[in-house]
Design a protein around this motif. Structure first.
Motif, PDB file in Angstrom:
ATOM      1  N   HIS A  90       0.830  -1.212   0.000  1.00 43.47           N
ATOM      2  CA  HIS A  90       0.000   0.000   0.000  1.00 43.47           C
ATOM      3  C   HIS A  90       0.859   1.254   0.000  1.00 43.47           C
ATOM      4  N   ASN A  91       1.964   1.217   0.730  1.00 44.37           N
ATOM      5  CA  ASN A  91       2.835   2.383   0.746  1.00 44.37           C
ATOM      6  C   ASN A  91       3.456   2.614  -0.624  1.00 44.37           C
ATOM      7  N   ASN A  92       3.850   1.551  -1.314  1.00 40.80           N
ATOM      8  CA  ASN A  92       4.426   1.702  -2.650  1.00 40.80           C
ATOM      9  C   ASN A  92       3.404   2.280  -3.626  1.00 40.80           C
ATOM     10  N   LEU A  93       2.196   1.760  -3.595  1.00 37.28           N
ATOM     11  CA  LEU A  93       1.148   2.283  -4.470  1.00 37.28           C
ATOM     12  C   LEU A  93       0.832   3.740  -4.123  1.00 37.28           C
ATOM     13  N   LEU A  94       0.813   4.030  -2.827  1.00 35.60           N
ATOM     14  CA  LEU A  94       0.568   5.397  -2.389  1.00 35.60           C
ATOM     15  C   LEU A  94       1.677   6.326  -2.881  1.00 35.60           C
ATOM     16  N   TYR A  95       2.915   5.856  -2.821  1.00 29.58           N
ATOM     17  CA  TYR A  95       4.050   6.655  -3.304  1.00 29.58           C
ATOM     18  C   TYR A  95       3.838   7.060  -4.766  1.00 29.58           C
ATOM     19  N   VAL A 115      -9.257   9.503  -4.632  1.00 31.48           N
ATOM     20  CA  VAL A 115     -10.035   8.342  -4.172  1.00 31.48           C
ATOM     21  C   VAL A 115      -9.094   7.177  -3.871  1.00 31.48           C
ATOM     22  N   LYS A 116      -8.183   6.896  -4.778  1.00 33.55           N
ATOM     23  CA  LYS A 116      -7.234   5.794  -4.580  1.00 33.55           C
ATOM     24  C   LYS A 116      -6.286   6.095  -3.421  1.00 33.55           C
ATOM     25  N   THR A 117      -5.859   7.341  -3.305  1.00 31.15           N
ATOM     26  CA  THR A 117      -4.974   7.739  -2.204  1.00 31.15           C
ATOM     27  C   THR A 117      -5.671   7.506  -0.869  1.00 31.15           C
ATOM     28  N   THR A 118      -6.929   7.873  -0.779  1.00 33.37           N
ATOM     29  CA  THR A 118      -7.701   7.669   0.450  1.00 33.37           C
ATOM     30  C   THR A 118      -7.794   6.191   0.798  1.00 33.37           C
ATOM     31  N   GLN A 119      -8.015   5.354  -0.183  1.00 34.11           N
ATOM     32  CA  GLN A 119      -8.114   3.911   0.061  1.00 34.11           C
ATOM     33  C   GLN A 119      -6.815   3.359   0.645  1.00 34.11           C
ATOM     34  N   HIS A 120      -5.690   3.740   0.067  1.00 35.78           N
ATOM     35  CA  HIS A 120      -4.409   3.234   0.561  1.00 35.78           C
ATOM     36  C   HIS A 120      -4.065   3.823   1.931  1.00 35.78           C
ATOM     37  N   LEU A 121      -4.386   5.090   2.129  1.00 39.29           N
ATOM     38  CA  LEU A 121      -4.142   5.704   3.441  1.00 39.29           C
ATOM     39  C   LEU A 121      -4.982   5.033   4.523  1.00 39.29           C
ATOM     40  N   ASN A 122      -6.223   4.731   4.212  1.00 34.97           N
ATOM     41  CA  ASN A 122      -7.074   4.051   5.191  1.00 34.97           C
ATOM     42  C   ASN A 122      -6.458   2.722   5.618  1.00 34.97           C
ATOM     43  N   TYR A 123      -5.952   1.968   4.660  1.00 32.67           N
ATOM     44  CA  TYR A 123      -5.313   0.695   4.983  1.00 32.67           C
ATOM     45  C   TYR A 123      -4.095   0.931   5.879  1.00 32.67           C
ATOM     46  N   ILE A 124      -3.255   1.873   5.504  1.00 30.51           N
ATOM     47  CA  ILE A 124      -2.041   2.155   6.278  1.00 30.51           C
ATOM     48  C   ILE A 124      -2.388   2.599   7.695  1.00 30.51           C
ATOM     49  N   ASP A 156       7.288  10.398   4.774  1.00 27.59           N
ATOM     50  CA  ASP A 156       7.257  11.427   3.737  1.00 27.59           C
ATOM     51  C   ASP A 156       6.105  11.188   2.770  1.00 27.59           C
ATOM     52  N   THR A 157       5.945   9.952   2.343  1.00 27.76           N
ATOM     53  CA  THR A 157       4.865   9.608   1.424  1.00 27.76           C
ATOM     54  C   THR A 157       3.505   9.886   2.055  1.00 27.76           C
ATOM     55  N   ILE A 158       3.338   9.463   3.286  1.00 26.06           N
ATOM     56  CA  ILE A 158       2.054   9.659   3.970  1.00 26.06           C
ATOM     57  C   ILE A 158       1.784  11.142   4.199  1.00 26.06           C
ATOM     58  N   CYS A 159       2.803  11.870   4.595  1.00 23.53           N
ATOM     59  CA  CYS A 159       2.674  13.306   4.832  1.00 23.53           C
ATOM     60  C   CYS A 159       2.202  14.023   3.565  1.00 23.53           C
ATOM     61  N   LYS A 160       2.806  13.701   2.444  1.00 21.00           N
ATOM     62  CA  LYS A 160       2.421  14.323   1.170  1.00 21.00           C
ATOM     63  C   LYS A 160       1.020  13.894   0.750  1.00 21.00           C
ATOM     64  N   ALA A 161       0.676  12.646   1.018  1.00 26.20           N
ATOM     65  CA  ALA A 161      -0.669  12.174   0.681  1.00 26.20           C
ATOM     66  C   ALA A 161      -1.721  12.963   1.461  1.00 26.20           C
ATOM     67  N   TYR A 162      -1.480  13.164   2.757  1.00 31.68           N
ATOM     68  CA  TYR A 162      -2.401  13.963   3.557  1.00 31.68           C
ATOM     69  C   TYR A 162      -2.528  15.376   2.975  1.00 31.68           C
ATOM     70  N   ALA A 163      -1.424  15.954   2.562  1.00 34.27           N
ATOM     71  CA  ALA A 163      -1.448  17.309   1.999  1.00 34.27           C
ATOM     72  C   ALA A 163      -2.275  17.346   0.718  1.00 34.27           C
ATOM     73  N   ILE A 164      -2.105  16.355  -0.132  1.00 38.78           N
ATOM     74  CA  ILE A 164      -2.870  16.291  -1.383  1.00 38.78           C
ATOM     75  C   ILE A 164      -4.360  16.201  -1.101  1.00 38.78           C
ATOM     76  N   LEU A 165      -4.697  15.482  -0.041  1.00 36.27           N
ATOM     77  CA  LEU A 165      -6.108  15.322   0.324  1.00 36.27           C
ATOM     78  C   LEU A 165      -6.656  16.499   1.127  1.00 36.27           C
ATOM     79  N   GLY A 166      -5.792  17.474   1.444  1.00 40.03           N
ATOM     80  CA  GLY A 166      -6.228  18.637   2.208  1.00 40.03           C
ATOM     81  C   GLY A 166      -6.355  18.378   3.698  1.00 40.03           C
ATOM     82  N   LYS A 167      -5.762  17.287   4.160  1.00 38.24           N
ATOM     83  CA  LYS A 167      -5.777  16.965   5.598  1.00 38.24           C
ATOM     84  C   LYS A 167      -4.555  17.612   6.242  1.00 38.24           C
ATOM     85  N   ASN A 168      -4.595  18.936   6.314  1.00 28.82           N
ATOM     86  CA  ASN A 168      -3.421  19.701   6.734  1.00 28.82           C
ATOM     87  C   ASN A 168      -3.000  19.443   8.170  1.00 28.82           C
ATOM     88  N   ASP A 169      -3.965  19.163   9.059  1.00 34.33           N
ATOM     89  CA  ASP A 169      -3.587  18.898  10.446  1.00 34.33           C
ATOM     90  C   ASP A 169      -2.736  17.637  10.547  1.00 34.33           C
TER      91      ASP A 169
END
Length: 107
Positions: free
Chosen positions: A2-7, A27-36, A52-65
Motif C-alpha cells: 500500500h505504501n508503494n502504491l501510495l508513493y 479516491v485511490k490515495t484515500t483507500q491506501h491511506l485508510n489501509y495504512i 514522507d509519502t504519507i505526509c504528502k498524501a495527507y497534503a494532497i487530500l487537504g488533511k493539513n492537520d
C-alpha cells in the motif's frame, strides 16, 4: 504494498496535477491511506521515506492537520539522528521538504 502504491499516486499527483484527473487519484490515495492507518502505528514510525509519502498524501487530500503533524515528526526524527534507513543527504532532503510543507500550510 500500500505504501508503494501510495508513493506512485502521490508522485503522479505532484508531477501531473494539471494533466490528469486528480479526483480519481484522491479516491485511490484515500483507500491506501485508510489501509495504512489501520495497520501501522504511524506516530511510532521512524522510516522517513514512509512518513514522507504519507505526509504528502495527507497534503494532497487537504488533511493539513495530519500532514503538519507528520512534517513535525519527520523533522524531529531527522534532528535526533534517528533516520537510520537513509543516508544523511536523503534524510536532510526529506526534512527540508517537510519544513517547506509546513511553511506552505501556514501561509
Amino acid at each position: 504494498m500500500h505504501n508503494n502504491l501510495l508513493y506512485y499516486l502521490v508522485d503522479q499527483a505532484i508531477r501531473c496535477e494539471d494533466k490528469i484527473e486528480i479526483t480519481s487519484i484522491k479516491v485511490k490515495t484515500t483507500q491506501h491511506l485508510n489501509y495504512i492507518e489501520e495497520h501501522y502505528k504511524i506516530d511510532e514510525e521512524q522510516d522517513l521515506d514512509f512518513l514522507d509519502t504519507i505526509c504528502k498524501a495527507y497534503a494532497i487530500l487537504g488533511k493539513n492537520d495530519k500532514s503538519e503533524r507528520l512534517a513535525h515528526q519527520i523533522i524531529e526524527i531527522f534532528l535526533d539522528g534517528k533516520s537510520k534507513s537513509l543516508n544523511e543527504e536523503d534524510a536532510a532532503n526529506i526534512a527540508r521538504e517537510a519544513r517547506q510543507l509546513l511553511k506552505t500550510i501556514k501561509s
